[in-house]
Design a protein around this motif. Structure first.
Motif, short mmCIF file in Angstrom:
data_model
loop_
_atom_site.label_atom_id
_atom_site.label_comp_id
_atom_site.label_asym_id
_atom_site.label_seq_id
_atom_site.Cartn_x
_atom_site.Cartn_y
_atom_site.Cartn_z
N SER A 164 0.74 -1.25 -0.03
CA SER A 164 0.03 -0.04 -0.01
C SER A 164 0.80 1.04 0.18
O SER A 164 1.94 1.21 0.60
N PHE A 165 0.14 2.20 -0.59
CA PHE A 165 1.05 3.65 -0.49
C PHE A 165 1.17 4.07 0.92
O PHE A 165 2.00 4.90 1.39
N TYR A 166 0.16 3.79 1.66
CA TYR A 166 -0.06 4.16 2.91
C TYR A 166 1.08 3.84 3.84
O TYR A 166 1.73 4.57 4.58
N TYR A 167 1.91 2.68 3.53
CA TYR A 167 3.00 2.41 4.48
C TYR A 167 3.94 2.47 3.71
O TYR A 167 5.08 2.75 4.24
N GLY A 168 4.12 2.47 2.32
CA GLY A 168 5.45 2.62 1.46
C GLY A 168 5.82 3.87 1.25
O GLY A 168 7.15 4.01 1.15
#
Length: 267
Positions: A155-159
Motif C-alpha cells: 500500500s501507498f499508506y505504508y510505502g
C-alpha cells in the motif's frame, strides 16, 4: 508543547505547473517553525525560478540546485542539509492540508514517537477520496507496527514517505538514505530500514496529505509488470530481514511472502 524545527523536503523536477500550489500549502501550515528545503533536480522548465522567487519572500525557504540525478539523490541532498528535529516529505505535484505538520508534530511530541503515520487523500480530477489503514490511537512498538504492515505491504499508506514524520537523528545515526539505484519503491526500502531502528510508532486517522494522481509519473509510465516483479524480488530480502530480526518470520512466513504478489490498490 514545544515547537521543534521541522525540515520539509520537496524534490523538484520540471514541476512548474503544480509547484506554486505545493509550496503555498507548506508555507500556509498552522505549524510555523519550518525549514522548507526545495531541491531542484536539474529542471529545464521554470521550476528553479519559482523556487528562488519563494526564497526571496520567505526566509524559511532554502533552495538547493543540482544536476539531474533522480528523486532519490534529490531527497538525499536535502536529508544531508536538513537541520530540523523532524523530517517531512512532500512531492512537488501534491499538497498538504493546512494543519498537516501541526497534527504530525503534536502526536510525535506527545507520544515521544519515532514515526508518525497518517491517512491521506487521493485526488483524481475533481474526486477526493480518503485512504488509510491504521485506526489505532495507542503507541506501537516495532513488532506491533510490523505486524500491521504485513497486512498491507504494497500500500501507498505504508510505502511512501509523504504521509509520515521522521526523526532526523535516527536517520543520521544509522546512515539511512534513499537508494539511488532504484526508480520505484525506493521510499518503501527507506521505510523498511527506518523501522529497524525506530522504537515507537503511532498513527493519525485524519487525512493530512493530498496525493494527486499523476499519469506522467514513473509509477504509471515505466513500471510494467516485469519491472514490478524485478523490483519486489530485489526488495524482498530487506522485507524478510525486518521480520527475521523481530522473530516473526517463521510464524508469519506465508503472510510475509504475500508481499511478492500484493498490489497497491490505491496507486
Amino acid at each position: 508543547m514545544e515547537t521543534p524545527l521541522v525540515s520539509v523536503i520537496i524534490p523538484i523536477y520540471n514541476a512548474a505547473t503544480d509547484l506554486a500550489r505545493c509550496i503555498a500549502s507548506v508555507r500556509k501550515q498552522t505549524y510555523q517553525n519550518l525549514e522548507i528545503i526545495l531541491v531542484n533536480d536539474g529542471s529545464v522548465d521554470t521550476s528553479l525560478h519559482i523556487c528562488k522567487m519563494y526564497a526571496r519572500v520567505d526566509a524559511r525557504v532554502c533552495v538547493l540546485d543540482k544536476d539531474n540525478g533522480g528523486v532519490s539523490s534529490t531527497r538525499n541532498v536535502a536529508i544531508e542539509a536538513a537541520s530540523g528535529k523532524y523530517l517531512q516529505f512532500v512531492d512537488s505535484d501534491d499538497y498538504l492540508a493546512e494543519n498537516a505538520t501541526e497534527l504530525l508534530v503534536t502526536r510525535a511530541e506527545e507520544a515521544q514517537a519515532d514515526l508518525v503515520i497518517a491517512h491521506y487523500f487521493r485526488v483524481v480530477n475533481d474526486t477526493v477520496t480518503p485512504y488509510g489503514f491504521l485506526k489505532r490511537t495507542d503507541v506501537m512498538d516495532q513488532t506491533e507496527f510490523a505486524r500491521e504492515l504485513m497486512d498491507e505491504p504494497a500500500s501507498f499508506y505504508y510505502g511512501v514517505l509523504w504521509n509520515k514524520l521522521y526523526r532526523t537523528d535516527i536517520i543520521r545515526t544509522n546512515g539511512i538514505l534513499c537508494h539511488e539505484e532504484l526508480s520505484w519503491s525506493e521510499d518503501f526500502l527507506f521505510n523498511l530500514e527506518y523501522i529497524r531502528y525506530a522504537a515507537r510508532f503511532c498513527a493519525i486517522a485524519t487525512p493530512i496529505y493530498y496525493y494527486v494522481k499523476n499519469e506522467k509519473s514513473i509509477t504509471h509510465t515505466q513500471m510494467d509488470m516485469l519491472n514490478v516483479v524485478k523490483t519486489k524480488t530485489m526488495l524482498f530480502p530487506y522485507y524478510k530481514a525486518l521480520y527475521t530480526k523481530l522473530g516473526l518470520y517463521e510464524k508469519y512466513r506465508p503472510q510475509i511472502y504475500q508481499y511478492l504478489i500484493a498490489t497497491a490498490e490505491h496507486a
